[in-house]
Scaffold this motif. Structure first.
Motif, PDB file in Angstrom:
ATOM      1  N   PHE A 164       6.223   6.292   6.898  1.00 24.73           N
ATOM      2  CA  PHE A 164       7.635   6.651   6.785  1.00 24.73           C
ATOM      3  C   PHE A 164       7.858   8.104   6.376  1.00 24.73           C
ATOM      4  CE2 PHE A 164       7.443   2.033   6.248  1.00 24.73           C
ATOM      5  CZ  PHE A 164       8.317   1.653   7.255  1.00 24.73           C
ATOM      6  N   SER A 165       6.781   8.824   6.097  1.00 25.31           N
ATOM      7  CA  SER A 165       6.922  10.261   5.828  1.00 25.31           C
ATOM      8  C   SER A 165       6.558  11.086   7.062  1.00 25.31           C
ATOM      9  CB  SER A 165       6.027  10.674   4.657  1.00 25.31           C
ATOM     10  OG  SER A 165       6.413  10.019   3.470  1.00 25.31           O
ATOM     11  N   ASN A 166       6.104  10.400   8.090  1.00 26.41           N
ATOM     12  CA  ASN A 166       5.688  11.069   9.320  1.00 26.41           C
ATOM     13  C   ASN A 166       6.579  10.607  10.470  1.00 26.41           C
ATOM     14  OD1 ASN A 166       4.333  11.988  11.652  1.00 26.41           O
ATOM     15  ND2 ASN A 166       2.370  11.961  10.566  1.00 26.41           N
ATOM     16  N   THR A 167       7.493  11.461  10.866  1.00 27.65           N
ATOM     17  CA  THR A 167       8.460  11.097  11.906  1.00 27.65           C
ATOM     18  C   THR A 167       7.783  10.729  13.222  1.00 27.65           C
ATOM     19  OG1 THR A 167      10.079  12.600  10.921  1.00 27.65           O
ATOM     20  CG2 THR A 167      10.505  11.860  13.174  1.00 27.65           C
ATOM     21  N   LEU A 168       6.731  11.460  13.575  1.00 32.34           N
ATOM     22  CA  LEU A 168       6.035  11.194  14.833  1.00 32.34           C
ATOM     23  C   LEU A 168       5.395   9.807  14.839  1.00 32.34           C
ATOM     24  CD1 LEU A 168       4.321  14.628  15.618  1.00 32.34           C
ATOM     25  CD2 LEU A 168       6.353  13.615  16.698  1.00 32.34           C
ATOM     26  N   VAL A 169       4.825   9.408  13.711  1.00 34.07           N
ATOM     27  CA  VAL A 169       4.213   8.074  13.611  1.00 34.07           C
ATOM     28  C   VAL A 169       5.280   6.998  13.770  1.00 34.07           C
ATOM     29  CG1 VAL A 169       3.047   6.448  12.069  1.00 34.07           C
ATOM     30  CG2 VAL A 169       2.276   8.827  12.197  1.00 34.07           C
ATOM     31  N   LEU A 170       6.406   7.175  13.096  1.00 38.17           N
ATOM     32  CA  LEU A 170       7.487   6.187  13.159  1.00 38.17           C
ATOM     33  C   LEU A 170       8.056   6.090  14.572  1.00 38.17           C
ATOM     34  CD1 LEU A 170       8.951   4.210  11.347  1.00 38.17           C
ATOM     35  CD2 LEU A 170      10.617   6.000  10.827  1.00 38.17           C
ATOM     36  N   ILE A 171       8.264   7.231  15.196  1.00 40.39           N
ATOM     37  CA  ILE A 171       8.770   7.226  16.576  1.00 40.39           C
ATOM     38  C   ILE A 171       7.765   6.563  17.509  1.00 40.39           C
ATOM     39  CG2 ILE A 171       9.342   8.704  18.547  1.00 40.39           C
ATOM     40  CD1 ILE A 171      10.576  10.679  16.571  1.00 40.39           C
ATOM     41  N   GLY A 172       6.480   6.850  17.295  1.00 39.45           N
ATOM     42  CA  GLY A 172       5.438   6.233  18.115  1.00 39.45           C
ATOM     43  C   GLY A 172       5.432   4.721  17.988  1.00 39.45           C
ATOM     44  N   LEU A 173       5.626   4.214  16.777  1.00 42.68           N
ATOM     45  CA  LEU A 173       5.677   2.770  16.562  1.00 42.68           C
ATOM     46  C   LEU A 173       6.859   2.142  17.297  1.00 42.68           C
ATOM     47  CD1 LEU A 173       4.829   2.570  12.745  1.00 42.68           C
ATOM     48  CD2 LEU A 173       3.452   1.656  14.624  1.00 42.68           C
ATOM     49  N   VAL A 174       8.007   2.791  17.197  1.00 45.49           N
ATOM     50  CA  VAL A 174       9.206   2.267  17.863  1.00 45.49           C
ATOM     51  C   VAL A 174       9.031   2.264  19.380  1.00 45.49           C
ATOM     52  CG1 VAL A 174      11.666   2.670  18.280  1.00 45.49           C
ATOM     53  CG2 VAL A 174      10.739   2.924  15.967  1.00 45.49           C
ATOM     54  N   ILE A 175       8.475   3.351  19.917  1.00 47.90           N
ATOM     55  CA  ILE A 175       8.241   3.431  21.366  1.00 47.90           C
ATOM     56  C   ILE A 175       7.260   2.351  21.809  1.00 47.90           C
ATOM     57  CG2 ILE A 175       7.210   4.842  23.197  1.00 47.90           C
ATOM     58  CD1 ILE A 175       8.354   7.306  21.784  1.00 47.90           C
ATOM     59  N   ALA A 176       6.208   2.133  20.998  1.00 45.36           N
ATOM     60  CA  ALA A 176       5.228   1.096  21.332  1.00 45.36           C
ATOM     61  C   ALA A 176       5.874  -0.279  21.338  1.00 45.36           C
ATOM     62  CB  ALA A 176       4.082   1.136  20.321  1.00 45.36           C
ATOM     63  N   GLN A 177       6.783  -0.542  20.405  1.00 52.34           N
ATOM     64  CA  GLN A 177       7.474  -1.829  20.372  1.00 52.34           C
ATOM     65  C   GLN A 177       8.330  -2.022  21.623  1.00 52.34           C
ATOM     66  OE1 GLN A 177       8.748  -1.173  15.977  1.00 52.34           O
ATOM     67  NE2 GLN A 177       9.017  -3.361  16.334  1.00 52.34           N
ATOM     68  N   SER A 196       0.841  -1.207   0.000  1.00 53.18           N
ATOM     69  CA  SER A 196       0.000   0.000   0.000  1.00 53.18           C
ATOM     70  C   SER A 196       0.873   1.253   0.000  1.00 53.18           C
ATOM     71  CB  SER A 196      -0.917   0.012   1.226  1.00 53.18           C
ATOM     72  OG  SER A 196      -1.581   1.250   1.356  1.00 53.18           O
ATOM     73  N   PRO A 197       1.019   1.922  -1.136  1.00 54.40           N
ATOM     74  CA  PRO A 197       1.811   3.164  -1.181  1.00 54.40           C
ATOM     75  C   PRO A 197       1.322   4.207  -0.177  1.00 54.40           C
ATOM     76  CG  PRO A 197       1.327   2.397  -3.402  1.00 54.40           C
ATOM     77  CD  PRO A 197       0.505   1.552  -2.474  1.00 54.40           C
ATOM     78  N   ALA A 198       0.017   4.257   0.034  1.00 52.78           N
ATOM     79  CA  ALA A 198      -0.531   5.241   0.972  1.00 52.78           C
ATOM     80  C   ALA A 198      -0.078   4.940   2.396  1.00 52.78           C
ATOM     81  CB  ALA A 198      -2.059   5.243   0.898  1.00 52.78           C
ATOM     82  N   ALA A 199      -0.087   3.650   2.755  1.00 57.45           N
ATOM     83  CA  ALA A 199       0.346   3.264   4.101  1.00 57.45           C
ATOM     84  C   ALA A 199       1.829   3.545   4.295  1.00 57.45           C
ATOM     85  CB  ALA A 199       0.054   1.784   4.331  1.00 57.45           C
ATOM     86  N   LEU A 200       2.635   3.231   3.292  1.00 57.67           N
ATOM     87  CA  LEU A 200       4.075   3.494   3.376  1.00 57.67           C
ATOM     88  C   LEU A 200       4.353   4.979   3.550  1.00 57.67           C
ATOM     89  CD1 LEU A 200       5.494   1.100   0.621  1.00 57.67           C
ATOM     90  CD2 LEU A 200       5.860   0.923   3.084  1.00 57.67           C
ATOM     91  N   GLN A 201       3.652   5.789   2.780  1.00 54.86           N
ATOM     92  CA  GLN A 201       3.866   7.234   2.873  1.00 54.86           C
ATOM     93  C   GLN A 201       3.436   7.767   4.236  1.00 54.86           C
ATOM     94  OE1 GLN A 201       1.987   9.510  -0.195  1.00 54.86           O
ATOM     95  NE2 GLN A 201       2.963  11.428   0.397  1.00 54.86           N
ATOM     96  N   PHE A 202       2.306   7.276   4.733  1.00 57.61           N
ATOM     97  CA  PHE A 202       1.816   7.735   6.032  1.00 57.61           C
ATOM     98  C   PHE A 202       2.794   7.396   7.153  1.00 57.61           C
ATOM     99  CE2 PHE A 202      -0.492   6.708   9.985  1.00 57.61           C
ATOM    100  CZ  PHE A 202      -0.998   7.970  10.290  1.00 57.61           C
TER     101      PHE A 202
END
Length: 234
Positions: free
Chosen positions: A53-66, A45-51
């Motif tokens: 990996f283009s959003n630093t806060l989302v990526l950081i949130g995922l890492v913190i959740a892990q 899903s290109p839309a999911a990838l963009q959402f």
């Protein structure tokens, strides 16, 4: 009579180890399968990838959740029900799949497949070694843990240095560390299984989830290090 009693105790230990390790590998395989499924779905899903990996806060949130899930499971798994521990492990596996989806964009499918096959073969061989060897691997575990700390520090430093040579060395050392940890962790888990309360299915399930998480992390990191070392980029 004494010989019979000892044999009965030995058989009970073997049975406990078998039940426990079977559950460990079953849940580890389920976690890896779920990770692969989620990673592929997100990568498709290109839309999911963009959402993501283009959003630093989302990526950081995922890492913190892990990290939060790993810490929670490691520190308080004995307080959770078997169902809760299982759900947390699968949630962690799913989140890992989301963050790993980028490998389908960065690396060729052939590289990913080759790295997975080599990781699976290496993991299997070292897990068997850890299960059958009579050698005490405790000392090796302490050495590998120190190496792991050094590896994390080196990876953080290289974020700023961006050194290709250092990245190569880190990947090579990482392969060695996680190969050794696979054998060490397998032996440690089998020793835990020897003392597992065979009649307490909840305790065995919780212990199996923690064991699955341990070996899951060994496999994922071994796979990623091999991919970094030998993978061809798109």
């Amino acid at each position: 009579m004494e010989t019979f009693r000892r044999q009965t105790i030995a058989d009970a230990h073997v049975s406990a180890v078998s039940v426990y390790m079977n559950q460990v590998y079953m849940w580890m395989t389920a976690g890896l399968g779920f990770t692969a499924f989620i990673a592929w779905q997100v990568a498709s899903s290109p839309a999911a990838l963009q959402f993501i990996f283009s959003n630093t806060l989302v990526l950081i949130g995922l890492v913190i959740a892990q990290f939060g899930l790993v810490i929670a499971l490691s520190a308080a798994v004995h307080r959770f029900s078997a169902a809760t521990a299982t759900a947390m492990f699968l949630l962690y596996s799913g989140l890992t799949g989301v963050t790993l989806s980028s490998i389908f964009v960065v690396y060729t499918m052939a590289s990913i497949a080759n790295a997975f096959l080599v990781a699976a073969g290496t993991f299997g061989a070292m897990s068997v070694y850890g299960a059958v060897t009579k050698r005490d691997l405790t000392g090796m575990g302490s050495f590998l843990f120190m190496g792991l700390i050094g590896l994390v520090i080196a990876m953080l430093v290289n974020i700023f240095l961006q050194s290709a040579m250092m990245d190569f060395v880190i990947s090579g050392v990482g392969v060695l560390i996680f190969t050794g940890l696979t054998a060490y962790d397998t032996q440690k888990l089998r020793q835990f299984g020897m003392n597992a309360p065979l009649g307490d299915t909840t305790a065995i399930r919780r212990g199996a989830i923690m064991g699955a998480l341990t070996l899951y992390l060994d496999f994922i990191n071994l796979f990623l290090m091999l991919l970094r070392l030998f993978g061809n980029r798109e």
